[in-house]
Design an enzyme around this catalytic site. Structure first.
Site, PDB file in Angstrom:
ATOM      1  N   LYS A  13     -31.754  96.726 -44.114  1.00  0.00           N
ATOM      2  CA  LYS A  13     -30.406  96.970 -43.579  1.00  0.00           C
ATOM      3  C   LYS A  13     -29.783  98.244 -44.159  1.00  0.00           C
ATOM      4  O   LYS A  13     -29.221  99.035 -43.423  1.00  0.00           O
ATOM      5  CB  LYS A  13     -29.458  95.795 -43.919  1.00  0.00           C
ATOM      6  N   ARG A  88     -21.440  87.574 -44.673  1.00  0.00           N
ATOM      7  CA  ARG A  88     -22.590  86.803 -45.155  1.00  0.00           C
ATOM      8  C   ARG A  88     -22.322  85.313 -45.053  1.00  0.00           C
ATOM      9  O   ARG A  88     -23.180  84.512 -45.404  1.00  0.00           O
ATOM     10  CB  ARG A  88     -22.875  87.151 -46.610  1.00  0.00           C
ATOM     11  N   ARG A 127     -39.293  96.473 -55.560  1.00  0.00           N
ATOM     12  CA  ARG A 127     -38.133  97.340 -55.395  1.00  0.00           C
ATOM     13  C   ARG A 127     -37.620  97.830 -56.752  1.00  0.00           C
ATOM     14  O   ARG A 127     -37.428  97.041 -57.660  1.00  0.00           O
ATOM     15  CB  ARG A 127     -37.044  96.559 -54.657  1.00  0.00           C
ATOM     16  N   ARG A 159     -33.301  96.127 -60.402  1.00  0.00           N
ATOM     17  CA  ARG A 159     -32.000  95.463 -60.381  1.00  0.00           C
ATOM     18  C   ARG A 159     -32.187  94.014 -60.818  1.00  0.00           C
ATOM     19  O   ARG A 159     -33.179  93.397 -60.445  1.00  0.00           O
ATOM     20  CB  ARG A 159     -31.439  95.472 -58.942  1.00  0.00           C
ATOM     21  N   ARG A 170     -31.883  84.342 -53.688  1.00  0.00           N
ATOM     22  CA  ARG A 170     -31.230  85.106 -52.607  1.00  0.00           C
ATOM     23  C   ARG A 170     -31.746  84.656 -51.241  1.00  0.00           C
ATOM     24  O   ARG A 170     -30.994  84.605 -50.271  1.00  0.00           O
ATOM     25  CB  ARG A 170     -31.479  86.604 -52.791  1.00  0.00           C
TER      26      ARG A 170
HETATM   27  P1  AMP Z   1     -26.705  93.756 -51.180  1.00  0.00           P
HETATM   28  O1  AMP Z   1     -26.726  95.103 -51.806  1.00  0.00           O
HETATM   29  O2  AMP Z   1     -26.071  93.731 -49.811  1.00  0.00           O
HETATM   30  O3  AMP Z   1     -28.040  93.057 -51.221  1.00  0.00           O
HETATM   31  O4  AMP Z   1     -25.726  92.855 -52.096  1.00  0.00           O
HETATM   32  C1  AMP Z   1     -26.013  92.604 -53.459  1.00  0.00           C
HETATM   33  C2  AMP Z   1     -25.238  91.390 -53.936  1.00  0.00           C
HETATM   34  O5  AMP Z   1     -23.830  91.614 -53.801  1.00  0.00           O
HETATM   35  C3  AMP Z   1     -25.486  90.095 -53.163  1.00  0.00           C
HETATM   36  O6  AMP Z   1     -26.653  89.427 -53.604  1.00  0.00           O
HETATM   37  C4  AMP Z   1     -24.214  89.321 -53.486  1.00  0.00           C
HETATM   38  O7  AMP Z   1     -24.223  88.806 -54.801  1.00  0.00           O
HETATM   39  C5  AMP Z   1     -23.162  90.423 -53.436  1.00  0.00           C
HETATM   40  N1  AMP Z   1     -22.625  90.593 -52.058  1.00  0.00           N
HETATM   41  C6  AMP Z   1     -22.764  91.666 -51.247  1.00  0.00           C
HETATM   42  N2  AMP Z   1     -22.147  91.470 -50.071  1.00  0.00           N
HETATM   43  C7  AMP Z   1     -21.594  90.223 -50.137  1.00  0.00           C
HETATM   44  C8  AMP Z   1     -20.856  89.431 -49.231  1.00  0.00           C
HETATM   45  N3  AMP Z   1     -20.558  89.855 -47.996  1.00  0.00           N
HETATM   46  N4  AMP Z   1     -20.464  88.192 -49.649  1.00  0.00           N
HETATM   47  C9  AMP Z   1     -20.736  87.743 -50.886  1.00  0.00           C
HETATM   48  N5  AMP Z   1     -21.463  88.417 -51.782  1.00  0.00           N
HETATM   49  C10 AMP Z   1     -21.899  89.671 -51.417  1.00  0.00           C
END
Ligand code: AMP
Length: 216
Positions: A13, A88, A127, A159, A170
């Site tokens: 994404k 989400r 990653r 990370r 996740r």
């Molecule tokens: P991402 O970079 O989109 O994979 O997001 C990394 C982490 O940020 C996720 O695993 C969540 O802990 C948090 N996060 C990002 N976007 C959201 C969201 N819309 N709702 C809740 N937690 C989020």
């Protein structure tokens, strides 16, 4: 035009969102990037988010929704937005629908980047991120270039949320809390699916056609 990119962690994404935003002029909004930026700046929001992110859990809806709605209320979001990693949960999707409606706008389309669980586990396992700017690389598919190091440094980190326990969590969180959005946007007649197991270029082409079809 307001567009959502949906898909499991590791579906691509982020990469697709950056390229598609450049091609369409939409503003790329990633809640994950916003949380990480807050964390780098040492804000209270960043420190709170980290406690959830490290475990692969979702940051609570109220905090996430408030942050995102504040961002789309700014003038530069009037060009239209490409949402990456938000919504989400169904709660977040409903809050977004209401906020956009108040502005006289609506979601044009939600594009699901479809990738199997096996492929996701393979991808997330390798990653790594630049220790300085957070840019994402992959030890096999997109290795950092030793001759032209990112940010002038070869230091790559994994990370905390890309470690094996967090990956499993996740994926479970995605299945439980985010996958219901597929039904939510299908019911609204707004879901399109692209095959995320093609080359990144082919995914990008399919994504752009999905947006073009929805803007007519
Ligand atoms: P991402 O970079 O989109 O994979 O997001 C990394 C982490 O940020 C996720 O695993 C969540 O802990 C948090 N996060 C990002 N976007 C959201 C969201 N819309 N709702 C809740 N937690 C989020």
């Amino acid at each position: 035009m307001y567009v959502i990119l949906l898909g499991p962690p590791g579906a691509g994404k982020g990469t697709q969102a950056v390229q598609t935003a450049e091609r369409t002029g939409l503003l790329h909004l990633s809640t994950g990037d916003m949380f990480r930026e807050n964390l780098r700046n040492g804000t209270e929001l960043g420190n709170l988010a980290k406690t959830y992110m490290d475990k692969g859990e979702l940051v609570p809806d109220d905090v996430t929704i408030r942050m995102l709605l504040e961002r789309i209320g700014r003038d530069d979001a009037n060009v239209g937005c490409l949402f990456d990693g938000f919504p989400r949960t169904v709660e977040q999707a409903k809050a977004l629908d209401i906020a956009l409606k108040e502005q006289g706008n609506e979601i044009a389309v939600t594009v699901l980047i479809d990738v199997s669980n096996e492929e996701i586990t393979r991808r997330l396992g390798g990653r790594v991120s630049c220790a300085t700017c957070g840019s994402v690389f992959h030890e096999i598919f997109n290795p950092p270039d030793a001759n032209r190091p990112c940010c002038g440094t070869v230091k790559m980190i994994q990370r905390d949320d890309d470690k094996p326990e967090a990956i499993a969590n996740r994926l479970q969180v995605y299945a439980d809390q985010t996958e219901p959005l597929v039904a939510y946007y299908t019911q609204a007649g707004k879901l399109k699916t692209v095959n995320g197991e093609q080359s990144p270029e082919a995914v990008g082409v399919d994504l752009l056609s999905a947006l073009q079809e929805s803007s007519n």
